[in-house]
Design a protein around this motif. Structure first.
Motif, PDB file in Angstrom:
ATOM      1  N   ASP A 194       0.837  -1.204   0.000  1.00 19.94           N
ATOM      2  CA  ASP A 194       0.000   0.000   0.000  1.00 19.94           C
ATOM      3  C   ASP A 194       0.871   1.253   0.000  1.00 19.94           C
ATOM      4  OD1 ASP A 194      -1.920   1.903   0.286  1.00 19.94           O
ATOM      5  OD2 ASP A 194      -2.819   1.090   2.114  1.00 19.94           O
ATOM      6  N   TYR A 195       0.932   1.929  -1.150  1.00 20.25           N
ATOM      7  CA  TYR A 195       1.704   3.173  -1.240  1.00 20.25           C
ATOM      8  C   TYR A 195       0.810   4.388  -0.948  1.00 20.25           C
ATOM      9  CZ  TYR A 195       6.236   1.519  -3.021  1.00 20.25           C
ATOM     10  OH  TYR A 195       7.483   0.939  -3.157  1.00 20.25           O
ATOM     11  N   PRO A 209       3.428  -0.828  -7.384  1.00 25.45           N
ATOM     12  CA  PRO A 209       4.342  -1.181  -6.282  1.00 25.45           C
ATOM     13  C   PRO A 209       4.245  -2.663  -5.886  1.00 25.45           C
ATOM     14  CG  PRO A 209       3.220   0.894  -5.807  1.00 25.45           C
ATOM     15  CD  PRO A 209       2.555   0.315  -7.013  1.00 25.45           C
ATOM     16  N   ASP A 213       7.216  -5.453  -6.132  1.00 21.40           N
ATOM     17  CA  ASP A 213       7.568  -6.246  -4.952  1.00 21.40           C
ATOM     18  C   ASP A 213       7.595  -7.738  -5.277  1.00 21.40           C
ATOM     19  OD1 ASP A 213       7.771  -5.814  -1.851  1.00 21.40           O
ATOM     20  OD2 ASP A 213       6.457  -7.558  -2.109  1.00 21.40           O
ATOM     21  N   LEU A 248      10.282   1.725 -10.598  1.00 14.01           N
ATOM     22  CA  LEU A 248      10.461   1.187  -9.246  1.00 14.01           C
ATOM     23  C   LEU A 248      11.507   0.074  -9.226  1.00 14.01           C
ATOM     24  CD1 LEU A 248       6.770   0.976  -7.900  1.00 14.01           C
ATOM     25  CD2 LEU A 248       8.604   2.423  -7.000  1.00 14.01           C
TER      26      LEU A 248
END
Lengths: 337, 337
Positions: A194-195, A209, A213, A248
């Motif tokens: 959760d960004y 994100p 990950d 990212l």
């Protein structure tokens, strides 16, 4: 040993993708991948009385096609792993009840097809079943009604918005070779990431994100570089999310730009179809995988890919209460035998 | 051989229930099982701003308690299998995101804790993980808002209605013995069963056919009579559903009346607490199992039970569109070592 690194499994006996099936809406059938799909519906209502029933009908037709293509009796599918985007998974409950098979209902937003393939392959590789099925669906109209605005409201879609795919995709996973020489090498199960993004019209930013990950975790757990895969294919990041994902990962020293592909970008032609950032929904990765991706692997064009369906854990309730939209992504290693 | 009959698995290496934890609301703590629970909340809002956030907080506190009681670091839990009743599982997403563990989101309505224990134990027994966690929650107020009427509307509840349990329950499942001498012997995964009942205020009637189907399948697959189990414990059929279940099984020549118990009937005192047919929700079976049931098995009062969380696949959308409420039930064989 099956356990691999922190969050992955590598199968000793890699299960086969025995057969696949899909069904799409009219718009999807007219897109760049149109020729890859098994069948299409002309009427988005599927002859039913509501959008939700229409989506159930997609699941039903998809599973029927899967049984026909694989020449299997429904009782040969020991478990079904399935889900959709609607509250309480009604497309799945009403779509698959008639097949009377033991079922695990799953919710991973648009990553559900990855979650289903992960559990269905674990189940087969462990010897709990000869054959399992993984299935997921979405429908543009039921999703708009559930998450955003009713279609008749006619709201404008920002350029960051994606277009929910109308379609369902499914696979049979088996210990035995079927009609395809394709196996599942392993899986990497995702965490919720959760960004703090709160824009329901920019799901790519919510999910990127989580995709980064899971991809980084997969490479680390398997001890490989991106080049290990011919393609790294996310579910439905769209054009906006793709840029964020590549950025990212680059910050972590991982460059996937030359081999990244996104089902959401592939399925529509924005120029011709006015879909903006791309396609989305559980159905997006499910039909692109069972349509184009499996065929390219089966034909030997790609030897090994990382398939990463991505999900935005959006709910109309949490969104209206001002909460963020966390993301999740589940990765599946898919290999030509 | 792990595969048993048509829809069951019997574990060769039976995984342990390593530890359990739960948290309940004020009403549940004042009921007949009050002394069995680990902790309770005094404020149904859990100090948060919405009912949904309150339910997330229940999940968070429950998982924290689980880690504390089992003296485990969160990274020792390889996978979490979890779910709740709310659309898109928001209680789970926001409740468990902070633990940063690989997660499988599940939806089986009030049977979710059974679905979670089933998959979590399969995963451990197959060697995919040393330790997994299964968790489920429900909250009276978030469920009323999601499925029926806002609390402030003050509608009357018919006598067939059940009362959604505010609470969360969880277990760690492990290949190693933990603090309890309790193991999972096997599982029977349920099918969706739809008898066409459309009354959302009589969930017991919606779920009883599914419970009967799964219990009959378990007995057939394992080749045993009801006496094989000291108790057969359903999730939340309530008083109305219990009668239907016993009748349906009797028609198949199976008599479970002398050993049937229902978490929904046990958790409240209708006489004292005005709960009508009983308790319901994912939390009902989860807190009753991790509270009373596990302790009775661990103490040797019961040697072997069949735990059958039951779910009504109800959605406000499908209900308002006039659809039926199908049921599902997943059974877990739980044994004193």
């Amino acid at each position: 040993m099956a356990i691999k690194g922190n969050q992955s499994v590598e199968y000793d006996r890699k299960p086969y993708i025995y057969e696949s099936a899909n069904i799409v809406g009219k718009k999807e059938s007219e897109g760049p991948l149109g020729s890859y799909f098994d069948s299409k519906i002309e009427d988005d209502m599927c002859g039913r009385d509501s959008w939700e029933e229409a989506e159930s009908e997609l699941q039903k037709k998809c599973f029927e096609t899967l049984l026909t293509k694989s020449s299997l009796n429904r009782n040969e599918i020991r478990y079904i792993f399935a889900g959709d985007l609607l509250g309480q998974l009604i497309a799945t409950s009403f779509g698959l009840a008639g097949f009377e098979r033991p079922i695990f209902g799953l919710y991973g937003a648009c990553s559900t097809f990855g979650e289903a393939m992960g559990l269905a392959s674990m189940c087969v590789a462990a010897g709990y079943a000869d054959k399992t099925a993984a299935l997921a669906s979405s429908h543009y109209a039921s999703a708009q009604k559930q998450f955003r605005f009713p279609l008749s409201y006619g709201n404008q879609r920002p350029l960051s918005a994606t277009f929910t795919v109308t379609g369902a995709g499914s696979v049979v996973i088996s210990q035995k070779r079927g009609n395809l020489d394709v196996r599942i090498g392993g899986i990497t199960t995702g965490k919720i990431v959760d960004y703090g993004v709160k824009d329901s019209m920019n799901m790519g930013a919510c999910m990127a994100p989580a995709a980064a990950d899971t991809i980084a975790a997969n490479l680390k757990d398997f001890g490989v570089e991106p080049e290990y895969y011919d393609k790294i294919i996310t579910g439905d990041l769209g054009l906006v999310g793709q840029t964020i994902l590549i950025d990212l990962l680059r910050k972590q020293g991982i460059d996937i730009e030359d081999r990244h592909m996104d089902c959401g970008i592939e399925i529509y032609s924005d120029e011709m179809q006015d879909t903006h950032s791309g396609g989305s929904g559980c159905g997006c990765s499910a039909v692109t995988f069972t349509g184009m991706i499996l065929k390219k692997i089966s034909m030997g064009e790609w030897k090994r890919i990382l398939f990463v369906p991505t999900g935005a854990l959006l709910s109309p309730v949490s969104f209206n209460e001002g909460m963020s939209v966390p993301g999740i992504a589940h990765a599946i290693v898919v290999e030509k035998e």
